[in-house]
Design a protein around this motif. Structure first.
Motif, PDB file in Angstrom:
ATOM      1  N   PRO A 243       0.837  -1.211   0.000  1.00 39.36           N
ATOM      2  CA  PRO A 243       0.000   0.000   0.000  1.00 39.36           C
ATOM      3  C   PRO A 243       0.869   1.258   0.000  1.00 39.36           C
ATOM      4  N   PRO A 244       0.562   2.236  -0.870  1.00 37.69           N
ATOM      5  CA  PRO A 244       1.354   3.468  -0.902  1.00 37.69           C
ATOM      6  C   PRO A 244       1.343   4.243   0.410  1.00 37.69           C
ATOM      7  N   GLY A 245       0.269   4.114   1.163  1.00 38.58           N
ATOM      8  CA  GLY A 245       0.172   4.798   2.439  1.00 38.58           C
ATOM      9  C   GLY A 245      -0.866   4.122   3.309  1.00 38.58           C
ATOM     10  N   VAL A 246      -0.685   4.214   4.617  1.00 38.86           N
ATOM     11  CA  VAL A 246      -1.648   3.665   5.574  1.00 38.86           C
ATOM     12  C   VAL A 246      -1.873   4.719   6.651  1.00 38.86           C
ATOM     13  N   LEU A 247      -3.145   4.971   6.983  1.00 37.99           N
ATOM     14  CA  LEU A 247      -3.478   6.052   7.911  1.00 37.99           C
ATOM     15  C   LEU A 247      -4.401   5.567   9.015  1.00 37.99           C
ATOM     16  N   LEU A 248      -4.112   5.968  10.253  1.00 36.94           N
ATOM     17  CA  LEU A 248      -4.953   5.695  11.408  1.00 36.94           C
ATOM     18  C   LEU A 248      -5.985   6.797  11.561  1.00 36.94           C
ATOM     19  N   GLU A 249      -7.260   6.421  11.617  1.00 37.86           N
ATOM     20  CA  GLU A 249      -8.346   7.385  11.847  1.00 37.86           C
ATOM     21  C   GLU A 249      -8.821   7.306  13.285  1.00 37.86           C
ATOM     22  N   ARG A 250      -9.024   8.466  13.890  1.00 35.41           N
ATOM     23  CA  ARG A 250      -9.632   8.559  15.226  1.00 35.41           C
ATOM     24  C   ARG A 250     -10.408   9.864  15.270  1.00 35.41           C
ATOM     25  N   ASP A 251     -11.713   9.792  15.549  1.00 39.76           N
ATOM     26  CA  ASP A 251     -12.560  10.984  15.507  1.00 39.76           C
ATOM     27  C   ASP A 251     -13.175  11.363  16.850  1.00 39.76           C
ATOM     28  N   GLU A 252     -13.197  10.439  17.787  1.00 40.08           N
ATOM     29  CA  GLU A 252     -13.810  10.711  19.089  1.00 40.08           C
ATOM     30  C   GLU A 252     -13.026   9.957  20.164  1.00 40.08           C
TER      31      GLU A 252
END
Length: 502
Positions: A243-252
């Motif tokens: 994968p060209p990039g991997v991102l962690l999401e956290r919104d709350e």
């Protein structure tokens, strides 16, 4: 192909922590939260350090039956240019329905809802993506979403649908492995099968996020730690392609920086394990799944077969007209929303002129899809009958979740309301939401909620009612009143000042 590395979703609540993190190659910011002329200092400092910033849209509505509005496309383009971004991203979802196309009230979901995996929906989505591509200054990538409900009569799997979308438009894919896991729990869809059918060479980057399971339903909350099954899907993906990039999401429910660092470490380990399984050094386009290995997409079905998803919807769509109000504007999704100005609904010229989507039959396809989407959204937010073929229990769960989300976002957009109403705010708003669909975004939703309470004589006479009435008058008038004239209690004055300055 842009090599991004490891990233994290930038949010104002964790901006300082993100700036201090080591090994962060890039960040993603919610596009609707960024004002091009007033970029947050944190994002500016990150850019100065060479950290890539990508705007991630949530309100464009590429899966809507109507074409993307020129105003929304212009706003997204401005953010990409202001941030110097190599790409912009959005969702494969519909977020609003109704309006002139269906001769019914325009409704907003305030949420990302799934499009049916049918040829009709694919034709509309492809044209909408082309319109967006023509209007944006950088490449577009689109994200698969999590879904609680499934459309009846679908003609393709998720992998087949995404493959053909990428093949017909050249759009890049933002693959959310957490959403693949969500759809596995909620809809019985195999993540490995979806990955095997995807055009992995089209992946722009990957999202990873947490959630929780309750009563057999997985909630993609972005407010909980990333679970092992999601990391396993990430490893599976990394075993097929780098994968060209991997991102962690956290919104709350933001944890301590040390916990975010631990989760980023677990993500890196999952990718490394996948690379080891692939048996080679990580390369951008290694081991792409051959085109011939993918499952063939079924041929277009006839009108009789399509009627399963579009039949008997006119009554449900028309029922929404009883609550019609002014046309919708762009939705605000968090407390730090930038005013967009007028959001024109007109379409941009389509780069695919002359294609079947531009014929008269294409308009009929949009109308069929619009009727189906309006019937579903009306059932979710206006209490109209559930369209034939949908799971009534699941739709009930989704409807309650939408009402709860509206309550949460309105509390962020208008933080005075929970302070004025106290512990009764949430129950009052959820009761209001059940009979009052959202038509004009979250800021208008807050005003409409306050006005409805006042019409009903709530709260009873006293300080709370006076504060609510003064707040509504200030926000609904042509210009804000000075804070000193609002008569707010001591706990509300500072909040009032900060909101007026926005």
């Amino acid at each position: 192909m842009v090599r991004l590395g490891t990233g994290i979703g930038w949010r104002p609540e964790i901006a300082d922590a993100v700036e201090r993190m080591q090994g962060i190659d890039w960040v993603e910011a919610v596009a609707e939260n960024v004002c091009p002329g007033h970029l947050p200092g944190s994002l500016l400092r990150l850019r100065e350090r060479g950290v890539t910033v990508i705007p991630h849209g949530v309100s464009l509505g590429l899966g809507d039956a109507e074409r993307p509005g020129a105003g929304r496309l212009t706003a997204l383009a401005e953010r990409a240019e202001a941030l110097g971004s190599p790409m912009v991203t959005e969702h494969i979802a519909f977020v609003r329905a109704g309006g002139p196309l269906t001769a019914s009230a325009r409704l907003e979901a305030g949420h990302l809802l799934p499009v049916p995996r049918t040829r009709d929906a694919l034709d509309v989505l492809c044209e909408n993506v082309r319109i967006a591509q023509a209007a944006l200054p950088v490449p577009l990538a689109v994200e698969n979403i999590a879904a609680l409900v499934a459309w009846p009569g679908e003609e393709m799997t998720e992998g087949q649908f995404l493959y053909e979308l990428a093949d017909r438009t050249g759009v890049r894919l933002l693959v959310d492995v957490a959403n693949l896991h969500t759809n596995h729990v909620n809809r019985g869809e195999d993540p490995a099968k979806a990955l095997a059918e995807l055009p992995l060479e089209a992946i722009a980057y990957v999202h990873v996020a947490g959630g929780f399971e309750r009563d057999g339903v997985w909630h993609d909350s972005h407010a909980h730690p990333v679970p092992r099954p999601v990391l396993d899907v990430l490893t599976d993906l990394a075993s097929r392609v780098s994968p060209p990039g991997v991102l962690l999401e956290r919104d709350e429910n933001f944890p301590e920086p040390s916990e975010l660092k631990r989760e980023l470490g677990a993500i890196r380990e999952a990718v490394a394990l996948g690379a080891a399984m692939r048996g080679a050094t990580v390369h951008a386009d290694a081991h792409v799944v051959p085109r011939a290995a993918r499952t063939a997409v079924p041929a277009r079905t006839g009108a009789a077969e399509r009627a399963v998803t579009t039949g008997a919807v006119a009554a449900g769509a028309g029922a929404a007209t009883a609550t019609a109000t002014a046309p919708t504007t762009a939705s605000a999704t968090t407390a730090t929303v930038c005013a967009e100005g007028a959001q024109a609904a007109g379409a941009t010229a389509d780069a695919g002129a002359g294609t079947p989507e531009r014929t008269a039959s294409g308009e009929a396809v949009r109308q069929r899809l619009g009727l189906a989407q309006t019937a579903l959204l009306s059932a979710l937010v206006a209490g109209t009958p559930v369209p034939e073929g949908f799971d009534r229990v699941r739709l009930g769960v989704q409807a309650r979740a939408l009402a709860a989300k509206r309550a949460d976002v309105v509390a962020k957009v208008a933080p005075e309301l929970p302070l004025i109403l106290g512990s009764g705010y949430r129950s009052a708003f959820v009761a209001y939401a059940q009979g009052h669909p959202m038509h004009g975004g979250y800021r208008q939703d807050a005003l409409d909620f306050a006005a409805q309470l006042l019409r009903e004589g709530r709260p009873a006479e006293g300080r709370a009612r006076r504060d609510l009435r003064r707040w509504w008058l200030d926000r609904s008038g042509p210009a804000p009143r000075p804070t000193s004239r609002l008569g707010l209690g001591p706990g509300l004055r500072q909040v009032g000042r900060s909101l007026i300055r926005r």
